[in-house]
Design a protein around this motif. Structure first.
Motif, PDB file in Angstrom:
ATOM      1  N   UNK A   1       0.832  -1.203   0.000  1.00 56.71           N
ATOM      2  CA  UNK A   1       0.000   0.000   0.000  1.00 56.71           C
ATOM      3  C   UNK A   1       0.862   1.247   0.000  1.00 56.71           C
ATOM      4  N   UNK A   2       1.909   1.233   0.817  1.00 55.28           N
ATOM      5  CA  UNK A   2       2.828   2.375   0.879  1.00 55.28           C
ATOM      6  C   UNK A   2       3.461   2.637  -0.487  1.00 55.28           C
ATOM      7  N   UNK A  22       3.566   9.807   7.260  1.00 55.91           N
ATOM      8  CA  UNK A  22       3.346   9.097   8.530  1.00 55.91           C
ATOM      9  C   UNK A  22       3.566   7.601   8.341  1.00 55.91           C
ATOM     10  N   UNK A  23       3.080   7.049   7.218  1.00 59.10           N
ATOM     11  CA  UNK A  23       3.304   5.630   6.939  1.00 59.10           C
ATOM     12  C   UNK A  23       4.775   5.342   6.733  1.00 59.10           C
ATOM     13  N   UNK A  38       9.675   2.676   8.772  1.00 58.31           N
ATOM     14  CA  UNK A  38      11.038   2.748   9.298  1.00 58.31           C
ATOM     15  C   UNK A  38      11.075   2.303  10.759  1.00 58.31           C
ATOM     16  N   UNK A  39      10.109   2.793  11.544  1.00 54.92           N
ATOM     17  CA  UNK A  39      10.092   2.457  12.969  1.00 54.92           C
ATOM     18  C   UNK A  39       9.869   0.975  13.211  1.00 54.92           C
ATOM     19  N   UNK A  41      -4.633   5.886   5.636  1.00 51.97           N
ATOM     20  CA  UNK A  41      -4.070   5.801   4.293  1.00 51.97           C
ATOM     21  C   UNK A  41      -5.138   5.621   3.229  1.00 51.97           C
ATOM     22  N   UNK A  42      -6.110   4.745   3.493  1.00 54.54           N
ATOM     23  CA  UNK A  42      -7.183   4.491   2.521  1.00 54.54           C
ATOM     24  C   UNK A  42      -7.969   5.753   2.220  1.00 54.54           C
TER      25      UNK A  42
END
Length: 268
Positions: A46-47, A78-79, A84-85, A102-103
């Motif tokens: 998705x990203x 944010x994604x 990364x986190x 996100x959607x």
């Protein structure tokens, strides 16, 4: 008057956006069926699709912008932070709200792709917009971490088992790191608008809803960082100030542009 927003997005933009929205929704809707690895892969897909959607929208040059593209880029940032986190903190758990965010964001951006930029805008304007949106993304990441911090605190008060999220102190430390970084970018954005507004937009600094709310948010974040540094502010009292600053910043651009583009149907 604006043309109908649905006619502004290309078919490829729609295909990419719908594919990204579906990929975002899968981890949230199929939580019980997807294993951890499968959920991560869906979110990663998705990203990537979201990035392609944003990239395709920029192929013709940054000629349109508005509240929905700003939200879409903010959500993608944010994604990006979350992806990364997750490599650093595999126990981080916030897929469900991020998937929904996100959607919604990626679909809003093709429904409302924004309005053409001012004809007298500078070639440096994309950099100025990028600074502003980057600050949005960092403050949004801070808000997400603050919400996770609040959830962890409520669990502790109720004596519930920890659900695999990050320790409370780690969440707090990350929250204020994002606030500090976002504050620096917001300061740079406002300074550029104040000093070089005529070169960027073809007009000098204007006192309107956008500038007033931006300055109010800057003052709020400055007070928050000073209070934390000088008086050791922490916990929900500090988080409330963060939420106020984030709400003011949201109203500054996204809120004002929503009113102009959607409610008033104007190009400026």
């Amino acid at each position: 008057m604006l043309s109908h927003p649905l006619t502004a997005a290309s078919p490829i933009s729609w295909i990419l956006a719908i594919a990204a929205a579906i990929a975002y929704a899968l981890p949230a809707l199929a939580t019980q069926r997807l294993q951890e690895k499968g959920a991560r892969r869906c979110l990663g897909l998705a990203w990537a699709l979201h990035a392609l959607t944003l990239g395709w929208g920029l192929l013709g040059g940054l000629s349109r912008f508005g509240f929905a593209p700003a939200l879409s880029i903010t959500a993608w940032l944010v994604l990006t932070v979350y992806v990364v986190e997750q490599q650093l903190y595999p126990q981080l758990r916030s897929r469900w709200p991020l998937s929904i965010m996100g959607s919604v964001a990626v679909l809003l951006a093709v429904i409302f792709p924004g309005t053409p930029l001012h004809v007298n805008a500078s070639a440096w304007l994309p950099l100025h917009l990028a600074l502003g949106i980057a600050s949005y993304g960092l403050f949004a990441a801070a808000v997400v971490h603050a919400a996770l911090m609040g959830h962890a605190e409520r669990q502790m008060r109720l004596g519930a088992d920890h659900d695999g999220g990050l320790p409370l102190l780690t969440l707090e430390r990350l929250t204020f790191r994002f606030v500090g970084a976002g504050f620096l970018l917001l300061t740079a954005t406002l300074a550029a608008g104040w000093l070089f507004g005529e070169q960027l937009y073809g007009r000098s600094w204007v006192w309107n809803h956008k500038s007033v709310f931006s300055l109010l948010s800057w003052i709020t974040f400055a007070v928050l960082l000073f209070g934390r540094k000088r008086f050791g502010w922490r916990g929900q009292s500090a988080v409330r100030v963060l939420y106020i600053g984030a709400a003011l910043l949201l109203l500054a651009y996204v809120g004002s542009r929503f009113v102009v583009e959607v409610l008033l149907g104007r190009t400026a």
